[in-house]
Design a protein around this motif. Structure first.
Motif, mmCIF file in Angstrom:
data_model
loop_
_atom_site.group_PDB
_atom_site.id
_atom_site.type_symbol
_atom_site.label_atom_id
_atom_site.label_comp_id
_atom_site.label_asym_id
_atom_site.label_seq_id
_atom_site.Cartn_x
_atom_site.Cartn_y
_atom_site.Cartn_z
ATOM 1 N N PRO A 71 0.871 -0.903 -0.457
ATOM 2 C CA PRO A 71 0.409 0.095 0.077
ATOM 3 C C PRO A 71 1.046 1.523 -0.042
ATOM 4 N N ALA A 72 2.078 1.378 0.657
ATOM 5 C CA ALA A 72 3.105 2.207 0.547
ATOM 6 C C ALA A 72 3.264 2.653 -0.981
ATOM 7 N N ALA A 79 0.292 10.021 -4.736
ATOM 8 C CA ALA A 79 1.069 11.130 -4.965
ATOM 9 C C ALA A 79 1.445 11.502 -5.634
ATOM 10 N N ASN A 80 2.058 10.794 -6.226
ATOM 11 C CA ASN A 80 3.056 11.648 -7.861
ATOM 12 C C ASN A 80 1.910 11.694 -8.652
ATOM 13 N N ALA A 81 1.114 10.994 -8.644
ATOM 14 C CA ALA A 81 0.402 11.639 -10.000
ATOM 15 C C ALA A 81 -0.029 12.144 -9.879
ATOM 16 N N ILE A 82 -1.105 12.458 -8.532
ATOM 17 C CA ILE A 82 -2.092 13.883 -8.091
ATOM 18 C C ILE A 82 -0.826 15.375 -8.094
ATOM 19 N N VAL A 83 0.451 15.167 -7.550
ATOM 20 C CA VAL A 83 1.135 16.477 -7.620
ATOM 21 C C VAL A 83 1.599 16.483 -9.791
ATOM 22 N N SER A 126 8.462 9.125 1.246
ATOM 23 C CA SER A 126 8.892 8.729 2.730
ATOM 24 C C SER A 126 8.007 7.540 2.721
ATOM 25 N N SER A 127 6.923 7.205 2.730
ATOM 26 C CA SER A 127 6.251 6.379 3.007
ATOM 27 C C SER A 127 7.238 5.212 2.001
ATOM 28 N N ALA A 128 7.478 5.370 0.734
ATOM 29 C CA ALA A 128 7.605 4.478 -0.127
ATOM 30 C C ALA A 128 9.358 3.965 -0.026
#
Length: 186
Positions: A71-72, A79-83, A126-128
């Protein structure tokens, strides 16, 4: 020339220099947004297309590693797609800053949105990073073994994806600083 005329000429030259500097900052911001877009979209695509299958004893039993198993890493892709979507949508507003000098309100809006996107991409990266660290090193105390000795291609791709995302973090920090500098000059 009289004293008053000299002061007004010097003042207008100062205003022209300030306007030229603001335009240069706006051009640099525009370029940084494009570069940050490519970093975030490349990181998302690289991570989303990462998978590797290894045979185990026979051809019928196989081990499969995919980003969506963790999930991370899924959060990282989202997150990268949204940014990256935000960065591409903010380009017209950044272009307005190149054309017009008096854009305080839109600069303030972009600073707030850039800070929010910085938080999102930092959280995803960070999570990744925690998962990638475990994939590389493992954790003997909890019996989590490193998988990168078996899944070399998988680990190389997710590590490369992280690099692109952290470059985007640095670029977003620079964008925020440049926007604040441009805002203070107006």
């Amino acid at each position: 020339m009289k004293s008053g005329e000299t002061e007004s000429v010097e003042t207008s030259k100062g205003i022209q220099k300030s306007g030229l500097m603001s335009r240069r900052i706006a051009i640099l911001e525009f370029i940084l947004r494009i570069v940050a877009f490519f970093n975030t979209i490349a990181s998302a695509i690289l991570m989303a297309t990462t998978n590797e299958t290894l045979p185990f004893f026979t051809q019928f039993i196989r081990f499969h590693a995919e980003y969506s198993d963790l999930p991370a890493l899924t959060f990282f892709v989202v997150a990268n797609a949204i940014v990256s979507g935000y960065l591409i949508l903010s380009l017209p507003l950044a272009f307005v800053h190149i054309v017009k000098n008096k854009t305080q309100n839109s600069r303030i809006l972009l600073i707030f949105l850039d800070v929010a996107m910085l938080g999102l991409v930092t959280a995803g990266a960070s999570s990744a990073t925690a998962i990638v660290y475990l994939a590389h090193k493992g954790n003997n105390k909890t019996n989590w073994f490193s998988i990168c000795q078996q899944f070399n291609s998988f680990c190389e791709r997710i590590s490369g994806s992280l690099v692109g995302s952290f470059i985007a973090v640095v670029l977003l920090i620079l964008l925020i600083l440049l926007s604040a500098i441009a805002l203070s000059r107006t």
